[in-house]
Design a protein around this motif. Structure first.
Motif, PDB file in Angstrom:
ATOM      1  N   THR A   1       0.814  -1.221   0.000  1.00  0.00           N
ATOM      2  CA  THR A   1       0.000   0.000   0.000  1.00  0.00           C
ATOM      3  C   THR A   1       0.847   1.270   0.000  1.00  0.00           C
ATOM      4  O   THR A   1       0.444   2.280  -0.581  1.00  0.00           O
TER       5      THR A   1
ATOM      6  N   LEU B   1      -9.259   3.545   0.753  1.00  0.00           N
ATOM      7  CA  LEU B   1      -9.387   4.310  -0.490  1.00  0.00           C
ATOM      8  C   LEU B   1     -10.697   5.094  -0.560  1.00  0.00           C
ATOM      9  O   LEU B   1     -11.037   5.626  -1.622  1.00  0.00           O
TER      10      LEU B   1
ATOM     11  N   LYS C   1     -12.010   9.002  -2.428  1.00  0.00           N
ATOM     12  CA  LYS C   1     -10.988   9.329  -3.420  1.00  0.00           C
ATOM     13  C   LYS C   1     -11.466   9.096  -4.852  1.00  0.00           C
ATOM     14  O   LYS C   1     -10.679   9.176  -5.784  1.00  0.00           O
TER      15      LYS C   1
ATOM     16  N   TYR D   1     -12.833   6.274  -6.394  1.00  0.00           N
ATOM     17  CA  TYR D   1     -12.508   5.016  -7.066  1.00  0.00           C
ATOM     18  C   TYR D   1     -13.759   4.326  -7.604  1.00  0.00           C
ATOM     19  O   TYR D   1     -14.864   4.501  -7.072  1.00  0.00           O
TER      20      TYR D   1
ATOM     21  N   THR E   1     -17.244   6.205  -3.384  1.00  0.00           N
ATOM     22  CA  THR E   1     -16.689   5.024  -4.042  1.00  0.00           C
ATOM     23  C   THR E   1     -17.809   4.365  -4.834  1.00  0.00           C
ATOM     24  O   THR E   1     -18.750   3.815  -4.252  1.00  0.00           O
TER      25      THR E   1
END
Length: 349
Positions: free
Chosen positions: A74, A160, A163, A165, A187
Protein backbone atom coordinates in the motif's frame (compact mmCIF):
# COMPACT_ATOMS: atom_id res chain seq x y z
CA UNK A 1 12.70 -23.30 -8.53
CA UNK A 2 9.53 -22.00 -10.08
CA UNK A 3 11.43 -21.34 -13.32
CA UNK A 4 13.61 -24.48 -13.44
CA UNK A 5 11.33 -27.38 -12.52
CA UNK A 6 12.61 -30.75 -11.34
CA UNK A 7 10.99 -33.80 -9.74
CA UNK A 8 12.46 -33.24 -6.28
CA UNK A 9 14.45 -30.72 -4.26
CA UNK A 10 17.55 -32.92 -4.28
CA UNK A 11 17.47 -33.05 -8.08
CA UNK A 12 18.74 -29.47 -8.17
CA UNK A 13 22.03 -30.66 -6.68
CA UNK A 14 22.20 -33.88 -8.72
CA UNK A 15 25.59 -34.68 -10.23
CA UNK A 16 24.14 -36.64 -13.13
CA UNK A 17 24.86 -34.52 -16.24
CA UNK A 18 21.30 -35.06 -17.46
CA UNK A 19 19.82 -33.51 -14.30
CA UNK A 20 22.66 -31.25 -13.20
CA UNK A 21 22.05 -27.54 -12.72
CA UNK A 22 25.46 -26.03 -11.89
CA UNK A 23 24.06 -22.80 -10.47
CA UNK A 24 22.51 -24.38 -7.38
CA UNK A 25 25.58 -26.14 -5.92
CA UNK A 26 27.64 -23.09 -6.85
CA UNK A 27 25.48 -20.79 -4.73
CA UNK A 28 24.74 -23.05 -1.76
CA UNK A 29 25.27 -26.59 -0.53
CA UNK A 30 22.22 -28.79 -0.45
CA UNK A 31 22.53 -29.47 3.27
CA UNK A 32 22.60 -25.75 4.02
CA UNK A 33 19.51 -25.12 1.90
CA UNK A 34 17.63 -27.95 3.60
CA UNK A 35 18.57 -26.65 7.04
CA UNK A 36 17.49 -23.13 6.15
CA UNK A 37 14.10 -24.38 4.98
CA UNK A 38 13.75 -26.70 7.97
CA UNK A 39 14.32 -23.93 10.49
CA UNK A 40 12.57 -21.14 8.59
CA UNK A 41 10.23 -19.28 10.96
CA UNK A 42 8.63 -15.85 10.95
CA UNK A 43 7.48 -15.59 14.56
CA UNK A 44 8.32 -16.89 18.02
CA UNK A 45 6.16 -19.97 18.59
CA UNK A 46 6.79 -19.81 22.33
CA UNK A 47 4.81 -16.55 22.52
CA UNK A 48 1.81 -17.77 20.52
CA UNK A 49 -1.43 -17.48 22.57
CA UNK A 50 -3.18 -20.85 23.10
CA UNK A 51 -6.22 -21.77 21.03
CA UNK A 52 -8.66 -21.09 23.85
CA UNK A 53 -7.26 -17.58 24.31
CA UNK A 54 -9.40 -14.74 22.85
CA UNK A 55 -6.19 -13.27 21.40
CA UNK A 56 -5.32 -16.45 19.50
CA UNK A 57 -4.33 -15.76 15.89
CA UNK A 58 -4.54 -18.60 13.37
CA UNK A 59 -2.01 -16.80 11.20
CA UNK A 60 0.37 -16.12 14.08
CA UNK A 61 3.21 -18.10 12.47
CA UNK A 62 3.19 -15.82 9.42
CA UNK A 63 1.64 -12.62 10.83
CA UNK A 64 4.83 -10.47 10.82
CA UNK A 65 5.40 -11.20 7.13
CA UNK A 66 1.74 -10.52 6.29
CA UNK A 67 1.90 -7.17 8.08
CA UNK A 68 5.15 -6.25 6.36
CA UNK A 69 3.91 -7.17 2.88
CA UNK A 70 0.57 -5.41 3.39
CA UNK A 71 2.31 -2.20 4.44
CA UNK A 72 4.77 -2.29 1.54
CA UNK A 73 2.09 -3.00 -1.07
CA UNK A 74 0.00 0.00 0.00
CA UNK A 75 2.83 2.43 0.75
CA UNK A 76 4.66 2.08 -2.56
CA UNK A 77 1.83 2.46 -5.06
CA UNK A 78 -1.33 4.45 -5.71
CA UNK A 79 -3.76 2.47 -7.90
CA UNK A 80 -5.62 3.96 -10.83
CA UNK A 81 -9.32 4.74 -10.68
CA UNK A 82 -10.54 1.22 -11.46
CA UNK A 83 -9.94 -1.50 -8.86
CA UNK A 84 -11.38 -4.99 -8.44
CA UNK A 85 -11.92 -7.34 -5.51
CA UNK A 86 -11.90 -11.09 -6.02
CA UNK A 87 -10.61 -14.26 -4.42
CA UNK A 88 -7.59 -16.36 -5.28
CA UNK A 89 -6.61 -19.84 -4.12
CA UNK A 90 -3.08 -20.85 -3.13
CA UNK A 91 -2.74 -24.59 -3.63
CA UNK A 92 -2.31 -26.55 -0.39
CA UNK A 93 -3.55 -30.08 0.31
CA UNK A 94 -2.16 -30.61 3.79
CA UNK A 95 -4.11 -30.54 7.03
CA UNK A 96 -5.23 -27.04 7.88
CA UNK A 97 -8.27 -25.72 9.74
CA UNK A 98 -9.02 -22.96 7.23
CA UNK A 99 -8.22 -24.89 4.06
CA UNK A 100 -10.86 -24.30 1.37
CA UNK A 101 -12.32 -26.41 -1.41
CA UNK A 102 -13.36 -24.38 -4.46
CA UNK A 103 -14.12 -26.66 -7.43
CA UNK A 104 -14.14 -23.76 -9.91
CA UNK A 105 -10.50 -22.93 -9.16
CA UNK A 106 -7.61 -24.70 -10.82
CA UNK A 107 -6.04 -25.74 -7.51
CA UNK A 108 -9.39 -26.71 -5.91
CA UNK A 109 -7.85 -27.16 -2.44
CA UNK A 110 -5.87 -24.48 -0.70
CA UNK A 111 -5.67 -21.25 1.26
CA UNK A 112 -8.05 -18.55 0.06
CA UNK A 113 -6.85 -15.00 -0.44
CA UNK A 114 -9.13 -12.01 -0.85
CA UNK A 115 -7.34 -9.46 -3.02
CA UNK A 116 -7.85 -5.89 -4.08
CA UNK A 117 -6.02 -5.36 -7.37
CA UNK A 118 -5.67 -2.59 -9.88
CA UNK A 119 -7.85 -3.57 -12.83
CA UNK A 120 -5.47 -2.67 -15.65
CA UNK A 121 -2.13 -3.92 -14.27
CA UNK A 122 -3.05 -6.58 -11.69
CA UNK A 123 -1.06 -4.86 -8.93
CA UNK A 124 -2.11 -6.38 -5.59
CA UNK A 125 -2.72 -3.35 -3.38
CA UNK A 126 -4.32 -5.14 -0.43
CA UNK A 127 -5.09 -8.71 0.58
CA UNK A 128 -6.63 -10.73 3.38
CA UNK A 129 -6.31 -14.44 4.12
CA UNK A 130 -9.42 -16.44 4.93
CA UNK A 131 -9.12 -17.80 8.48
CA UNK A 132 -12.37 -19.73 8.85
CA UNK A 133 -16.08 -19.10 9.25
CA UNK A 134 -15.85 -18.31 12.93
CA UNK A 135 -13.32 -15.54 12.37
CA UNK A 136 -15.26 -12.33 13.01
CA UNK A 137 -14.30 -9.53 10.66
CA UNK A 138 -14.98 -6.04 11.98
CA UNK A 139 -13.45 -3.35 9.74
CA UNK A 140 -13.62 0.30 10.87
CA UNK A 141 -16.96 2.02 10.30
CA UNK A 142 -18.52 -1.01 8.63
CA UNK A 143 -22.34 -1.27 8.87
CA UNK A 144 -23.79 -4.64 9.87
CA UNK A 145 -26.37 -4.64 7.08
CA UNK A 146 -23.87 -5.45 4.31
CA UNK A 147 -23.21 -9.02 5.49
CA UNK A 148 -20.04 -11.07 5.65
CA UNK A 149 -19.11 -10.75 1.97
CA UNK A 150 -19.66 -7.00 2.14
CA UNK A 151 -17.40 -6.73 5.18
CA UNK A 152 -14.60 -8.39 3.20
CA UNK A 153 -14.92 -5.72 0.52
CA UNK A 154 -15.15 -2.96 3.11
CA UNK A 155 -12.04 -4.19 4.91
CA UNK A 156 -10.02 -4.08 1.68
CA UNK A 157 -11.38 -0.84 0.24
CA UNK A 158 -11.90 1.52 3.19
CA UNK A 159 -8.38 3.08 2.99
CA UNK A 160 -9.39 4.31 -0.49
CA UNK A 161 -12.68 5.91 0.55
CA UNK A 162 -13.49 9.47 -0.56
CA UNK A 163 -10.99 9.33 -3.42
CA UNK A 164 -13.32 8.66 -6.35
CA UNK A 165 -12.51 5.02 -7.07
CA UNK A 166 -14.59 2.65 -9.20
CA UNK A 167 -14.87 -0.80 -7.64
CA UNK A 168 -15.65 -3.96 -9.62
CA UNK A 169 -16.86 -7.13 -7.88
CA UNK A 170 -18.58 -10.40 -8.77
CA UNK A 171 -21.93 -11.73 -7.60
CA UNK A 172 -20.54 -13.11 -4.32
CA UNK A 173 -19.97 -9.59 -3.01
CA UNK A 174 -22.54 -7.47 -4.88
CA UNK A 175 -25.50 -6.20 -2.88
CA UNK A 176 -27.63 -3.08 -2.83
CA UNK A 177 -26.74 -2.31 0.79
CA UNK A 178 -23.01 -2.51 0.06
CA UNK A 179 -23.21 -0.30 -3.03
CA UNK A 180 -25.30 2.34 -1.26
CA UNK A 181 -22.88 2.51 1.66
CA UNK A 182 -19.87 2.71 -0.66
CA UNK A 183 -21.57 5.53 -2.55
CA UNK A 184 -21.72 7.56 0.65
CA UNK A 185 -17.91 7.48 0.70
CA UNK A 186 -17.49 8.56 -2.94
CA UNK A 187 -16.69 5.02 -4.04
CA UNK A 188 -18.73 3.85 -7.02
CA UNK A 189 -19.25 0.15 -7.67
CA UNK A 190 -20.40 -2.22 -10.37
CA UNK A 191 -20.85 -5.96 -10.41
CA UNK A 192 -22.89 -8.96 -11.41
CA UNK A 193 -25.57 -9.89 -8.90
CA UNK A 194 -27.57 -12.97 -8.01
CA UNK A 195 -31.18 -12.53 -9.03
CA UNK A 196 -32.39 -13.68 -5.60
CA UNK A 197 -30.22 -11.16 -3.74
CA UNK A 198 -32.20 -9.24 -1.15
CA UNK A 199 -33.60 -6.02 -2.56
CA UNK A 200 -33.06 -6.85 -6.22
CA UNK A 201 -36.28 -5.95 -8.12
CA UNK A 202 -38.11 -9.16 -8.93
CA UNK A 203 -39.90 -7.55 -11.85
CA UNK A 204 -36.61 -7.77 -13.75
CA UNK A 205 -36.30 -11.52 -13.16
CA UNK A 206 -39.77 -12.50 -14.37
CA UNK A 207 -40.38 -14.14 -17.73
CA UNK A 208 -38.18 -15.04 -20.67
CA UNK A 209 -36.54 -12.43 -22.88
CA UNK A 210 -35.23 -12.53 -26.42
CA UNK A 211 -31.48 -12.44 -27.00
CA UNK A 212 -30.08 -8.93 -27.03
CA UNK A 213 -32.89 -7.43 -24.95
CA UNK A 214 -32.21 -5.46 -21.80
CA UNK A 215 -34.34 -3.88 -19.10
CA UNK A 216 -33.41 -1.78 -16.12
CA UNK A 217 -34.70 0.06 -13.08
CA UNK A 218 -33.08 2.81 -11.07
CA UNK A 219 -33.54 3.72 -7.43
CA UNK A 220 -31.63 6.86 -6.55
CA UNK A 221 -27.96 6.11 -7.31
CA UNK A 222 -28.32 2.34 -7.89
CA UNK A 223 -29.02 0.91 -11.34
CA UNK A 224 -30.42 -2.64 -11.56
CA UNK A 225 -30.22 -4.24 -14.99
CA UNK A 226 -31.01 -7.48 -16.77
CA UNK A 227 -29.44 -8.32 -20.12
CA UNK A 228 -30.20 -11.45 -22.12
CA UNK A 229 -27.44 -12.91 -24.26
CA UNK A 230 -26.84 -16.66 -24.30
CA UNK A 231 -28.12 -16.50 -20.74
CA UNK A 232 -29.45 -13.81 -18.45
CA UNK A 233 -26.97 -11.45 -16.82
CA UNK A 234 -28.01 -9.37 -13.81
CA UNK A 235 -26.06 -6.27 -12.83
CA UNK A 236 -26.00 -3.60 -10.15
CA UNK A 237 -24.11 -0.36 -10.71
CA UNK A 238 -23.65 3.08 -9.22
CA UNK A 239 -21.18 3.92 -12.00
CA UNK A 240 -23.41 3.75 -15.08
CA UNK A 241 -26.67 4.82 -16.62
CA UNK A 242 -28.82 2.71 -18.97
CA UNK A 243 -26.79 3.51 -22.11
CA UNK A 244 -25.66 0.80 -24.54
CA UNK A 245 -22.69 0.45 -26.88
CA UNK A 246 -22.32 -1.61 -30.09
CA UNK A 247 -20.19 -4.74 -29.68
CA UNK A 248 -19.00 -6.87 -32.62
CA UNK A 249 -20.24 -10.47 -32.48
CA UNK A 250 -18.58 -13.32 -34.34
CA UNK A 251 -20.81 -14.67 -37.08
CA UNK A 252 -23.02 -11.59 -37.23
CA UNK A 253 -22.82 -8.75 -39.70
CA UNK A 254 -24.36 -6.22 -37.35
CA UNK A 255 -22.99 -5.45 -33.89
CA UNK A 256 -24.96 -6.31 -30.78
CA UNK A 257 -26.07 -3.48 -28.52
CA UNK A 258 -24.84 -4.26 -25.02
CA UNK A 259 -25.31 -2.21 -21.85
CA UNK A 260 -22.18 -0.20 -21.14
CA UNK A 261 -22.01 -1.52 -17.58
CA UNK A 262 -21.52 -5.08 -18.90
CA UNK A 263 -18.85 -4.01 -21.39
CA UNK A 264 -16.96 -2.10 -18.70
CA UNK A 265 -17.35 -4.96 -16.23
CA UNK A 266 -15.68 -7.35 -18.68
CA UNK A 267 -12.89 -4.82 -19.13
CA UNK A 268 -12.14 -3.95 -15.51
CA UNK A 269 -13.06 -7.01 -13.42
CA UNK A 270 -10.00 -9.10 -14.25
CA UNK A 271 -7.33 -7.53 -12.04
CA UNK A 272 -6.97 -10.51 -9.69
CA UNK A 273 -7.10 -13.01 -12.56
CA UNK A 274 -4.38 -11.04 -14.37
CA UNK A 275 -2.05 -11.43 -11.39
CA UNK A 276 -2.76 -15.15 -11.12
CA UNK A 277 -2.20 -15.70 -14.85
CA UNK A 278 1.18 -13.97 -14.76
CA UNK A 279 2.60 -15.78 -11.73
CA UNK A 280 0.98 -19.18 -12.37
CA UNK A 281 3.73 -20.53 -14.70
CA UNK A 282 6.39 -19.76 -12.08
CA UNK A 283 4.71 -20.87 -8.85
CA UNK A 284 6.86 -23.00 -6.54
CA UNK A 285 4.57 -25.97 -5.96
CA UNK A 286 6.47 -28.18 -3.53
CA UNK A 287 4.68 -30.52 -1.15
CA UNK A 288 5.05 -29.47 2.45
CA UNK A 289 3.07 -29.75 5.66
CA UNK A 290 4.30 -26.32 6.76
CA UNK A 291 1.47 -24.17 5.41
CA UNK A 292 3.09 -20.93 6.57
CA UNK A 293 6.14 -21.57 4.39
CA UNK A 294 3.94 -21.94 1.32
CA UNK A 295 2.17 -18.69 2.16
CA UNK A 296 5.54 -16.97 2.58
CA UNK A 297 6.71 -18.15 -0.84
CA UNK A 298 3.38 -17.19 -2.42
CA UNK A 299 3.52 -13.69 -0.92
CA UNK A 300 7.06 -13.33 -2.22
CA UNK A 301 5.86 -14.18 -5.73
CA UNK A 302 3.10 -11.57 -5.46
CA UNK A 303 5.68 -9.04 -4.29
CA UNK A 304 7.86 -9.81 -7.32
CA UNK A 305 4.93 -9.25 -9.66
CA UNK A 306 4.08 -5.97 -7.91
CA UNK A 307 7.69 -4.91 -8.37
CA UNK A 308 7.37 -5.78 -12.06
CA UNK A 309 4.35 -3.47 -12.36
CA UNK A 310 6.36 -0.64 -10.80
CA UNK A 311 9.28 -1.40 -13.10
CA UNK A 312 7.09 -1.27 -16.23
CA UNK A 313 5.66 2.10 -15.25
CA UNK A 314 9.12 3.53 -14.57
CA UNK A 315 10.85 2.00 -17.62
CA UNK A 316 12.02 4.52 -20.20
CA UNK A 317 12.64 1.92 -22.90
CA UNK A 318 10.62 -1.18 -23.76
CA UNK A 319 10.33 -3.17 -20.50
CA UNK A 320 11.55 -6.73 -20.08
CA UNK A 321 9.01 -9.56 -20.11
CA UNK A 322 8.13 -10.84 -16.64
CA UNK A 323 10.42 -13.88 -16.96
CA UNK A 324 13.41 -11.73 -17.92
CA UNK A 325 12.64 -9.42 -15.01
CA UNK A 326 12.71 -12.35 -12.56
CA UNK A 327 15.96 -13.65 -14.03
CA UNK A 328 17.50 -10.21 -13.57
CA UNK A 329 16.43 -10.17 -9.91
CA UNK A 330 17.95 -13.62 -9.37
CA UNK A 331 21.14 -12.53 -11.06
CA UNK A 332 21.42 -9.44 -8.87
CA UNK A 333 20.75 -11.42 -5.69
CA UNK A 334 22.99 -14.45 -6.10
CA UNK A 335 25.43 -13.79 -8.94
CA UNK A 336 26.55 -10.24 -8.18
CA UNK A 337 29.37 -10.22 -5.59
CA UNK A 338 28.43 -8.58 -2.32
CA UNK A 339 30.19 -5.25 -1.68
CA UNK A 340 33.21 -5.46 0.59
CA UNK A 341 32.80 -3.33 3.70
CA UNK A 342 35.34 -2.46 6.32
CA UNK A 343 35.00 -3.69 9.88
CA UNK A 344 34.19 -0.14 10.99
CA UNK A 345 31.33 0.18 8.46
CA UNK A 346 29.90 -3.23 9.30
CA UNK A 347 29.82 -2.45 13.01
CA UNK A 348 32.13 -5.31 14.03
CA UNK A 349 34.42 -2.95 15.93
Amino acid sequence: MGIVRKPSIRSYWHKNPILATPLFPRVMKRERYENLMRFLHFNDNALCPPRNDPMHDRLYKIRPLISLMSAKFTDNYVPDQNISVDESLMKFKGRLLFKQYIPSKRSRYGVKFYKLCESTTGYTWAFRIYEGKDNHLDPPGCPDCIGTSGKIVWDLVYPLFNKGYNLWVDNYYTSIDLFKNLYCFETLACGTVRKNRRGFPQILTAGKRSRGSSSSLRQEEVLALRFTDKKDVYMLSTVHDESTVPVPVRGRTEPLEKPKCIVDYSKFMGGVDLTDQCIQPYLVNRKTRAWYKKIAIYLTEIAIFNAYVLYKQAAVQKPYPFLEFMLEIISQLILTPAPVTSALESGDL
